[in-house]
Design a protein around this motif. Structure first.
Motif, short mmCIF file in Angstrom:
data_model
loop_
_atom_site.label_atom_id
_atom_site.label_comp_id
_atom_site.label_asym_id
_atom_site.label_seq_id
_atom_site.Cartn_x
_atom_site.Cartn_y
_atom_site.Cartn_z
N ARG A 121 38.67 39.71 38.78
CA ARG A 121 39.83 40.29 38.29
C ARG A 121 39.80 39.64 36.66
NH1 ARG A 121 43.69 40.35 42.82
NH2 ARG A 121 43.06 41.90 43.93
N ARG A 122 39.73 38.94 36.53
CA ARG A 122 39.82 38.52 34.90
C ARG A 122 39.11 38.93 34.22
NH1 ARG A 122 41.55 32.77 34.03
NH2 ARG A 122 41.61 33.09 31.66
N ILE A 123 37.33 39.15 34.99
CA ILE A 123 36.40 39.36 33.73
C ILE A 123 36.54 40.70 33.97
CG2 ILE A 123 34.37 39.86 33.98
CD1 ILE A 123 33.97 36.96 35.70
N LYS A 124 36.87 41.36 34.62
CA LYS A 124 37.09 42.77 34.54
C LYS A 124 38.25 43.66 33.92
CE LYS A 124 34.93 45.28 36.67
NZ LYS A 124 33.03 45.88 36.10
N HIS A 125 39.42 42.36 33.87
CA HIS A 125 40.05 43.02 32.78
C HIS A 125 40.73 43.50 31.71
CE1 HIS A 125 43.15 43.50 36.75
NE2 HIS A 125 42.74 44.48 36.51
N GLU A 126 40.03 41.68 31.36
CA GLU A 126 39.15 40.90 30.22
C GLU A 126 38.20 41.09 29.11
OE1 GLU A 126 41.39 36.99 30.22
OE2 GLU A 126 42.54 37.37 31.81
N THR A 127 37.33 41.82 29.93
CA THR A 127 35.97 42.37 28.93
C THR A 127 35.59 43.27 30.05
OG1 THR A 127 34.77 40.81 30.74
CG2 THR A 127 35.87 39.26 29.08
N PRO A 128 34.75 43.50 28.73
CA PRO A 128 33.93 44.77 29.45
C PRO A 128 32.27 44.76 30.02
CG PRO A 128 32.99 44.41 27.22
CD PRO A 128 34.23 43.50 27.70
N VAL A 129 32.31 43.32 30.68
CA VAL A 129 31.74 42.97 31.39
C VAL A 129 31.66 43.19 32.70
CG1 VAL A 129 29.92 40.31 31.86
CG2 VAL A 129 31.23 41.39 29.76
N ALA A 130 30.57 43.90 33.26
CA ALA A 130 30.09 44.40 34.70
C ALA A 130 29.91 42.97 35.53
CB ALA A 130 29.24 44.72 34.57
N VAL A 131 30.15 42.47 36.38
CA VAL A 131 29.75 41.45 37.47
C VAL A 131 29.53 41.29 39.08
CG1 VAL A 131 31.55 39.72 39.04
CG2 VAL A 131 32.67 40.56 36.70
N THR A 132 28.33 40.49 38.25
CA THR A 132 27.31 40.23 40.03
C THR A 132 27.91 38.57 40.77
OG1 THR A 132 25.79 41.67 38.61
CG2 THR A 132 24.76 40.04 40.56
N VAL A 133 27.29 39.34 41.46
CA VAL A 133 28.19 37.48 42.30
C VAL A 133 26.83 37.33 43.20
CG1 VAL A 133 29.85 36.13 43.98
CG2 VAL A 133 30.64 38.14 42.57
N SER A 134 26.07 36.30 42.70
CA SER A 134 25.49 35.50 43.92
C SER A 134 25.35 34.32 44.36
CB SER A 134 23.83 35.39 43.28
OG SER A 134 22.83 34.49 43.73
N VAL A 135 25.93 33.92 45.60
CA VAL A 135 27.13 32.90 46.36
C VAL A 135 25.92 32.74 47.62
CG1 VAL A 135 29.06 32.29 44.98
CG2 VAL A 135 28.73 33.30 46.86
N GLY A 136 25.27 33.95 48.14
CA GLY A 136 24.83 33.31 50.04
C GLY A 136 25.67 33.63 50.32
N ASN A 137 25.74 33.31 51.60
CA ASN A 137 25.63 34.61 53.38
C ASN A 137 27.45 33.97 53.04
OD1 ASN A 137 23.52 33.87 53.07
ND2 ASN A 137 23.62 33.74 56.30
N ARG A 138 28.46 35.46 53.45
CA ARG A 138 30.31 35.02 53.57
C ARG A 138 29.80 36.26 54.05
NH1 ARG A 138 29.85 31.04 50.82
NH2 ARG A 138 31.17 30.70 49.30
N PRO A 139 31.47 36.09 55.60
CA PRO A 139 31.73 36.83 55.83
C PRO A 139 32.23 38.50 55.93
CG PRO A 139 33.06 35.41 56.13
CD PRO A 139 32.10 34.90 54.84
N ARG A 140 32.92 39.37 56.71
CA ARG A 140 32.29 40.77 55.99
C ARG A 140 34.06 40.90 54.41
NH1 ARG A 140 30.50 46.31 57.39
NH2 ARG A 140 32.03 47.54 56.40
N ASP A 141 34.76 40.27 55.34
CA ASP A 141 36.32 40.42 54.96
C ASP A 141 35.99 39.55 53.32
OD1 ASP A 141 35.81 38.09 55.74
OD2 ASP A 141 38.06 37.71 56.42
N VAL A 142 34.67 38.46 52.73
CA VAL A 142 35.00 37.96 51.80
C VAL A 142 34.46 39.12 50.77
CG1 VAL A 142 34.25 36.25 50.50
CG2 VAL A 142 35.33 35.54 52.72
N TYR A 143 33.41 39.62 51.51
CA TYR A 143 32.88 40.34 50.08
C TYR A 143 33.82 41.38 50.23
CZ TYR A 143 28.28 38.47 51.48
OH TYR A 143 27.10 37.75 51.74
N GLN A 144 34.21 42.62 51.44
CA GLN A 144 35.25 43.60 50.92
C GLN A 144 36.51 42.60 49.52
OE1 GLN A 144 35.30 46.78 52.53
NE2 GLN A 144 36.27 46.67 51.04
N TYR A 145 36.88 42.20 49.85
CA TYR A 145 37.86 41.15 49.27
C TYR A 145 37.22 41.64 47.65
CZ TYR A 145 40.24 37.69 47.13
OH TYR A 145 41.09 36.51 45.84
#
Ligand code: SAH
Length: 352
Positions: A121-145
């Motif tokens: 949220r902070r990166i998206k609000h404070e910079t023009p930079v797009a965000v890619t995440v790469s932290v492995g397997n997580r449940p659906r609700d976490v990805y959705q969040y």
């Protein structure tokens, strides 16, 4: 049970992929020329720069090939703070970096899923930079969040398409679970990237061909591949790459990948530079790749995020890497991609 793999159409494609992977001499030159032409036609001359911030090396998993596996007691574990990460990301636009890739080991406890959402949220609000995440397997609700917090993309390699080989490399997971994560992410609407390592022990050229075809079947937005490099402090430390005597295979795989996935973002990954010292990524950009991912991790942490040995630039800073990569791209006669460089395929899917 009859699978996609068994149908005749796929077999014909697989024969074609294997044939291309065996190219030599003039045919090999032609393969590289063709891959470069397809990249040029579909992805044009821009090279998008995505800086990787390896924000934590804490990992709960024990993947047999990976230098930051839980069982490796020889590394100092670290987790960056939210403010440290923000300070790095604020510099991105100055270096032409339109996307940050937030990568870490797989551990819910280190940075925290909730905190990662706040960071996005902070990166998206404070910079023009797009965000890619790469932290492995997580449940659906976490990805959705994370998606709801503004996450644009996710990188999660399937590593190998062979379920038995996957099980032998990953004592605490399965290929089915990994593929499920990939499908969940695309279903949520995240631009999804996956890929594989080339030449893990016991890989055959048939498995490599299936890896390439699985990327197409998954209809990915980004595909990252790179050679397996044995890390001395892992169980596979003494097991050489399956193509150790034929490293050209690393580039052949990349070129064929581009032919079968014409409009996908394909990075020239760091492991190419580790195998072909300081030239591998430039060659990759000339043989199908269109994205460069410089290391943007603060210098003080780089030596503790060695997934494999020989990782380049561990003594450099983000600004040094930022300037170097711009020169490398320009020296190849290519231009710097402007903005976030979102997936072309994703935009088309959304409009459909
Ligand atoms: N924890 C995250 C990030 C993993 S590290 C996840 O599970 O997705 C990023 C990638 O590094 C891995 O997906 C793997 O393909 C690659 N990697 C790890 N160890 C490697 C090695 N020894 N040689 C080459 N690539 C390696």
């Amino acid at each position: 049970m009859k699978t996609e793999y068994d149908n005749q159409h796929h077999k014909t494609d697989r024969d074609e992929v294997i044939h291309l992977l065996r190219s030599q001499g003039k045919a090999l030159e032609e393969l590289y020329r063709h891959a470069d032409a397809v990249r040029q036609q579909f992805m044009h001359n821009e090279v998008f720069i995505r800086g990787i911030v390896e924000f934590s090396n804490v990992c709960a998993r024990n993947c047999y090939y990976c230098g930051i596996r839980n069982g490796n007691e020889r590394i100092k574990r670290y987790t960056m703070s939210m403010d440290e990460i923000m300070e790095v990301v604020r510099h991105f636009p100055i270096n032409g970096q339109g996307t940050v890739v937030l990568q870490s080991g797989e551990a819910t406890t280190a940075f925290g899923d909730k905190a990662l959402g706040e960071l996005i949220r902070r990166i998206k609000h404070e910079t023009p930079v797009a965000v890619t995440v790469s932290v492995g397997n997580r449940p659906r609700d976490v990805y959705q969040y994370w998606y709801d917090c503004g996450m644009d993309r996710y990188l999660i390699r399937f590593e190998t398409s062979d379920p038995n080989l996957y099980a032998r490399l990953h004592p605490d997971s399965s290929l089915a679970k990994r593929l499920d994560c990939i499908k969940t992410l695309s279903d949520i609407g995240v631009q999804t990237g996956s890929g594989f390592m080339i030449g893990v022990p016991d890989e055959t050229v048939e498995i490599l061909a299936n890896n390439i075809l699985l990327c197409r079947e998954l209809d990915l937005d980004m595909i990252g591949i790179g050679p397996f490099i044995p890390h001395p402090d892992t169980p596979l430390g003494n097991t050489p790459n399956a193509y150790a005597s034929d490293p050209e295979m690393f580039f052949k795989a990349l070129a064929v990948l581009r032919l079968f996935n014409p409009n996908v973002h394909i990075p020239a990954t760091t492991a190419y530079d580790a195998v072909f010292y300081n030239t591998g990524r430039d060659l990759a950009l000339q043989r199908g790749a269109n994205v460069f991912m410089p290391n943007a991790t603060p210098n003080r942490y780089r030596n503790d995020y060695l997934l494999y040995p020989g990782k380049p630039c561990v003594d450099k800073s983000n600004d040094q890497c930022g300037v170097c990569v711009i020169h490398r791209i320009q020296a190849l006669g290519r231009i710097l991609g402007q903005g976030p460089g979102h997936s072309q395929k994703h935009a088309a899917k959304k409009m459909a």
